[in-house]
Write an enzyme that holds these catalytic residues in place. Structure first.
Site, PDB file in Angstrom:
ATOM      1  N   ASP A 304     -32.022 -43.689 -38.556  1.00 32.49           N
ATOM      2  CA  ASP A 304     -30.706 -43.115 -38.902  1.00 32.49           C
ATOM      3  C   ASP A 304     -30.411 -41.909 -37.996  1.00 32.49           C
ATOM      4  O   ASP A 304     -29.833 -40.908 -38.441  1.00 32.49           O
ATOM      5  CB  ASP A 304     -30.616 -42.727 -40.379  1.00 32.49           C
ATOM      6  CG  ASP A 304     -29.164 -42.530 -40.832  1.00 32.49           C
ATOM      7  OD1 ASP A 304     -28.238 -42.736 -40.015  1.00 32.49           O
ATOM      8  OD2 ASP A 304     -28.968 -42.169 -41.999  1.00 32.49           O
ATOM      9  N   PRO A 322     -23.101 -34.842 -42.522  1.00 29.87           N
ATOM     10  CA  PRO A 322     -24.479 -35.239 -42.818  1.00 29.87           C
ATOM     11  C   PRO A 322     -25.100 -35.969 -41.632  1.00 29.87           C
ATOM     12  O   PRO A 322     -24.414 -36.711 -40.923  1.00 29.87           O
ATOM     13  CB  PRO A 322     -24.308 -36.185 -44.011  1.00 29.87           C
ATOM     14  CG  PRO A 322     -22.952 -36.792 -43.825  1.00 29.87           C
ATOM     15  CD  PRO A 322     -22.104 -35.750 -43.128  1.00 29.87           C
TER      16      PRO A 322
END
Ligand code: DOR
Ligand code: ZN
Length: 429
Positions: A304, A322
């Site tokens: 990620d 984020p």
């Protein structure tokens, strides 16, 4: 033909060191090999040789946010991290929801040539969750898309998710879900728990992830489809996965290095470098995720890798985006959390960082055994070395690493893509 001789490597960290000769793109000899003339020699000195890593979850930000990462800089970070293939997420601008964009990403990846860049196609048009994107056209395009995901967003409408899963079976592709019931995470800033309450952040409950994973496992089972769960972050999700796998559901799952190492204790720093979606969870979750990965309930590690610009991170927590960098630190974090703890040996690392992700995505030439005749996609790792992470020194354009200043074990010393050395001693070749 191009030849590389890796002298004295321990395959999967097992047994006595052997020499590995690579001719063209293939492993041509394993044993005691004297260097052919003109061969490039890598003195491995007993280091660990593994199949090159495969990342099912990378954000390369091109097109649209080339100020934070490009296919070129992201590929460099990947090669330095021991990766030979990455899957570039679809949440770019414009979104990779059609064959023009996925073919652009795929072509650019080939031009750069440091790592195989496989574009992930969006499940829904514009990631809006309303209409299915043209999955078939993307699958049949030159990019040959095998993985579809709205990552960053959850495909939360059960009817759309059902249709996507049903359609995926005809194309033999996998739907990768960012599991987050949006009605349960409105305004959420951090893991719903003691830390968030103390600091006054709205909570992101574990149930927002677990309820979607449970639902999607059932939808996948009824459709006979393959579901992949992105960035599993809670202990309850591991339980749901175990239950679904026991029933025979075709589900696979990934965990990120940061969810294997970091906890919501990090909130106390107020530093948005620690803000990520799904959020850093409690210590008990971290323990459970490690055990689930060791057991195979969670199949693989995916980074990620999420580069962000300074202005999107050096701000107050609630305004920050984020995400955190991951490609160059993944192997070291896995070594710290899984190898040094005795939960996985190096063969296990090969499984979760290379073999399983290659299988899940259906890549025939990645995650292959270290054997004669196999493609030379390789990562050489010095297991005894340590390094100090400095965001500014990473190959990414962005510097948002949560490991700044940390000393981590295990260093990737060489990466080979189809027999070509792409990275060596921390430098791109
Ligand atoms: O932390 C995250 N960042 N989670 C996501 O799902 C998306 C990603 C991004 O694109 O920055
Ligand atoms: Zn996500």
């Amino acid at each position: 033909m191009n030849q590389v001789l890796i002298k004295g490597a321990r395959l999967y960290g097992e047994g006595d060191p052997v020499d590995v000769l690579v001719t063209g793109g293939t492993i041509s000899e394993i044993g005691c090999v004297s260097a052919p003339e003109d061969a490039e020699v890598i003195e491995a000195g007993g280091q660990v040789l593994l199949p090159g890593f495969v990342d099912l979850h990378t954000h390369l930000r091109e097109p649209g946010r080339e100020d934070t990462e490009t296919i070129e800089t992201g590929s460099a970070a990947a090669a330095l991290g021991g990766y030979t293939a990455v899957f570039a997420m679809a949440n770019t601008d414009p979104v990779a929801d059609n064959s023009v964009i996925v073919e652009h990403v795929w072509r650019r990846g080939r031009e750069v040539g440091l790592v195989d860049v496989h574009p992930v196609g969006a499940v829904t048009v514009g990631l809006k969750g309303e209409r299915l994107a043209e999955l078939g056209t993307m699958a049949k395009s030159a990019a040959g898309v095998r993985v579809f995901s709205d990552d960053g967003h959850c495909v939360h409408d059960p009817l759309i998710m059902r249709r996507a899963l049903e359609y995926s079976t005809a194309l033999d592709v996998v739907i990768a879900q960012h599991a987050e019931e949006p009605r349960l995470t409105v305004g959420a800033q951090a893991h719903e728990g003691e830390q968030a309450s103390r600091l006054g952040y709205a909570g992101w409950p574990a149930s927002a992830e677990e309820s979607i994973v449970a639902r999607d496992c059932l939808l996948a089972e009824h459709a006979g489809a393959r579901l992949h769960v992105c960035h599993v972050s809670t202990s309850g999700t591991a339980d749901v996965l175990r239950w679904a796998k026991d029933r025979g559901t075709r589900v696979s799952a990934e965990v990120t290095p940061h969810h294997l190492l970091l906890t919501d204790e990090r909130l106390a720093t107020y530093d948005p470098v620690n803000k990520v979606n799904p959020p850093l969870r409690a210590g008990a979750d971290v323990e459970k995720l490690r055990a689930a990965l060791a057991e195979g309930v969670i199949d693989c590690v995916a980074t990620d890798h999420a580069p962000h610009a300074p202005q999107d991170k050096d701000c107050e927590w609630s305004a920050a985006r984020p995400g955190m960098l991951g490609l160059q630190t993944a192997l070291s974090v896995v070594a710290a959390t899984m190898v040094e703890t005795g939960l996985l040996d190096w063969r296990g690392v090969a499984k979760v960082m290379s073999e399983r992700p290659a299988e899940i995505a259906g890549l025939p030439d990645q995650g292959r055994p270290l054997a004669v005749g196999e493609p030379a996609n390789l990562a050489l790792v010095d297991p005894g070395a340590q390094w100090t992470v400095r965001g500014a020194e990473l190959a990414s354009l962005a510097a948002n690493t949560p490991y700044e200043g940390m000393r981590l074990p295990a260093v990737v010393t060489a990466t080979l893509l189809r027999g070509r050395v792409t990275a060596r001693e921390g430098k791109i070749c």
